[in-house]
Write an enzyme that holds these catalytic residues in place. Structure first.
Site, PDB file in Angstrom:
ATOM      1  N   GLN A 100       0.851  -1.196   0.000  1.00 62.74           N
ATOM      2  CA  GLN A 100       0.000   0.000   0.000  1.00 62.74           C
ATOM      3  C   GLN A 100       0.885   1.245   0.000  1.00 62.74           C
ATOM      4  OE1 GLN A 100      -2.392   1.547   3.405  1.00 62.74           O
ATOM      5  NE2 GLN A 100      -4.158   0.965   2.165  1.00 62.74           N
ATOM      6  N   TYR A 170      -6.020  10.908   3.956  1.00 61.48           N
ATOM      7  CA  TYR A 170      -4.653  11.209   3.534  1.00 61.48           C
ATOM      8  C   TYR A 170      -4.671  12.024   2.243  1.00 61.48           C
ATOM      9  CZ  TYR A 170      -3.661   7.942   7.252  1.00 61.48           C
ATOM     10  OH  TYR A 170      -3.620   7.328   8.474  1.00 61.48           O
ATOM     11  N   ARG A 222      -7.822   2.307  -2.847  1.00 57.28           N
ATOM     12  CA  ARG A 222      -8.669   2.325  -1.646  1.00 57.28           C
ATOM     13  C   ARG A 222      -9.263   3.715  -1.459  1.00 57.28           C
ATOM     14  NH1 ARG A 222      -7.655   0.811   4.775  1.00 57.28           N
ATOM     15  NH2 ARG A 222      -9.456  -0.564   4.898  1.00 57.28           N
ATOM     16  N   GLY A 314      -9.098  -7.176   9.259  1.00 58.74           N
ATOM     17  CA  GLY A 314      -8.052  -6.382   9.873  1.00 58.74           C
ATOM     18  C   GLY A 314      -7.814  -6.803  11.303  1.00 58.74           C
ATOM     19  N   ARG A 315      -8.566  -6.196  12.220  1.00 59.96           N
ATOM     20  CA  ARG A 315      -8.370  -6.471  13.641  1.00 59.96           C
ATOM     21  C   ARG A 315      -8.457  -7.952  13.980  1.00 59.96           C
ATOM     22  NH1 ARG A 315     -12.796  -2.374  15.811  1.00 59.96           N
ATOM     23  NH2 ARG A 315     -13.708  -3.128  13.857  1.00 59.96           N
TER      24      ARG A 315
END
Length: 364
Positions: A100, A170, A222, A314-315
């Site tokens: 990424q 971002y 993304r 993810g988590r």
């Protein structure tokens, strides 16, 4: 019947052994020189044996784009060997390795960028409450080229693809959002002009791909669907962006969500699940990765029912590194973090989790 354990083949012919992807998660665990640490390599390898692909934590493409302490770098050829170690660690378990790539923009901590010079689409407030200045036209082009150069490094390092990070507030999202983009030149004003920078990045990444790799190299993008602020991105804005992205030379789109079940908020249409809305807009032109609060077998089944071709964990992969293998074996899945278990989590990330237990539900 298509399930999350079924193989998936991209349009370019690359096959994933299943439809489960490891979501990108910041680890804060690089060495002081921004090369990847042994702990981080072990973390990626541990999680590479079941999933179809691993998307790494974001790496910054240019020196003033660093967004976190302990972030491994990719803005110089000096880091190619470090990047190669990441790709090799992921490949050990048979997963595809996707790097990424991003620029932090106004979210970059001032102490982590050269001369404390935080930049964004426009003059705006930085994450520390200070000022982020507008990028010049020349600097914008330098960053576009930097995304391309980082893609070249990913190719040389042996990655199977890159994911352009246009989400989570971002820099690419800062250009798309009316909240942070007040430019009046060709990079701001209308929605179409606010798309220009992300689209130029996609074009440059693909130009470099065709120069140094072949069609098998994956390029994903993304995005975040909405912002809560009045001038921020609405889902109606994102529908237009996604409609454009779906016609670009991308191998997948990846929606960034805290929960795949979340409903549209600022949207003129029916307030249904965001993933379903986006999937309908894409209309089969490109695969969609759905993500957010997928912990159990049932969660994964429900996530695929939204239409998403791939689902990202993810988590849950922090909690249960071998989630896929345990599902296949019919073993019990743990869904609450137990800090006493050896989950092969780098110590800096573990310290951050202990300091912020809300990051992973059920920390004990």
């Amino acid at each position: 019947m298509t399930t999350y354990l079924s193989p998936f083949t991209f349009e370019n012919g690359i096959e994933l052994r299943n439809r489960i992807v490891m979501a990108p998660m910041t680890t804060y665990s690089a060495n002081p020189d921004d090369t990847v640490s042994d702990e981080e390599l072990a973390y990626y390898e541990e999680r590479s044996y079941g999933v179809g692909a691993v998307i790494t934590a974001c790496t910054y493409v240019i020196a003033n784009g660093k967004g976190f302490p302990g972030q491994f770098a990719a803005h110089s050829d000096l880091y190619i060997n470090s990047l190669r170690k990441v790709a090799q660690a992921i490949h050990k378990g048979g997963a595809k390795a996707i790097l990424q790539i991003y620029h932090g923009g106004r979210q970059s901590p001032r102490e982590l960028v050269p001369n404390g010079d935080v930049v964004s689409a426009s003059d705006t407030i930085a994450a520390d409450g200070g000022k982020a200045r507008a990028l010049t036209m020349e600097e914008i082009q330098d960053i576009v080229k930097a995304f391309g150069e980082t893609t070249r490094r990913a190719i040389e390092a042996g990655f199977d693809g890159v994911e352009i990070h246009g989400a989570n507030t971002y820099l690419l999202q800062q250009f798309f959002s009316g909240l942070t983009n007040k430019r009046v030149d060709e990079y701001g004003g209308t929605l179409e002009k606010r798309m220009r920078f992300p689209l130029e990045v996609i074009t440059e990444v693909n130009r470099i791909k065709h120069q140094y790799a072949d069609d098998s190299f994956i390029v994903g993008y993304r995005f975040s669907p909405e912002e809560p602020e009045e001038e921020g991105i609405t889902l109606d804005d994102t529908v237009q962006l996604v409609d454009r992205l779906a016609n670009e030379p991308l191998d997948y789109l990846h929606i960034s969500l805290g929960d795949f079940r979340s409903l549209a908020r600022r949207y003129e249409g029916e307030k249904e699940q965001r993933v379903k809305i986006i999937h309908r807009v894409i209309d089969g032109r490109v695969p969609l990765i759905g993500v957010g609060s997928i912990c159990t077998k049932q969660d994964a089944l429900e996530a695929m029912e939204t239409g998403a071709e791939l689902v990202a964990l993810g988590r849950e992969l922090l909690i249960e590194p071998h989630w896929v293998e345990k599902i296949i074996a019919g073993e019990e899945i743990i869904t609450e973090m137990d800090m006493t278990r050896d989950n092969v989590i780098p110590s800096p990330l573990m310290r951050m989790m202990q300091a912020h237990p809300g990051w992973v539900a059920g920390v004990k």
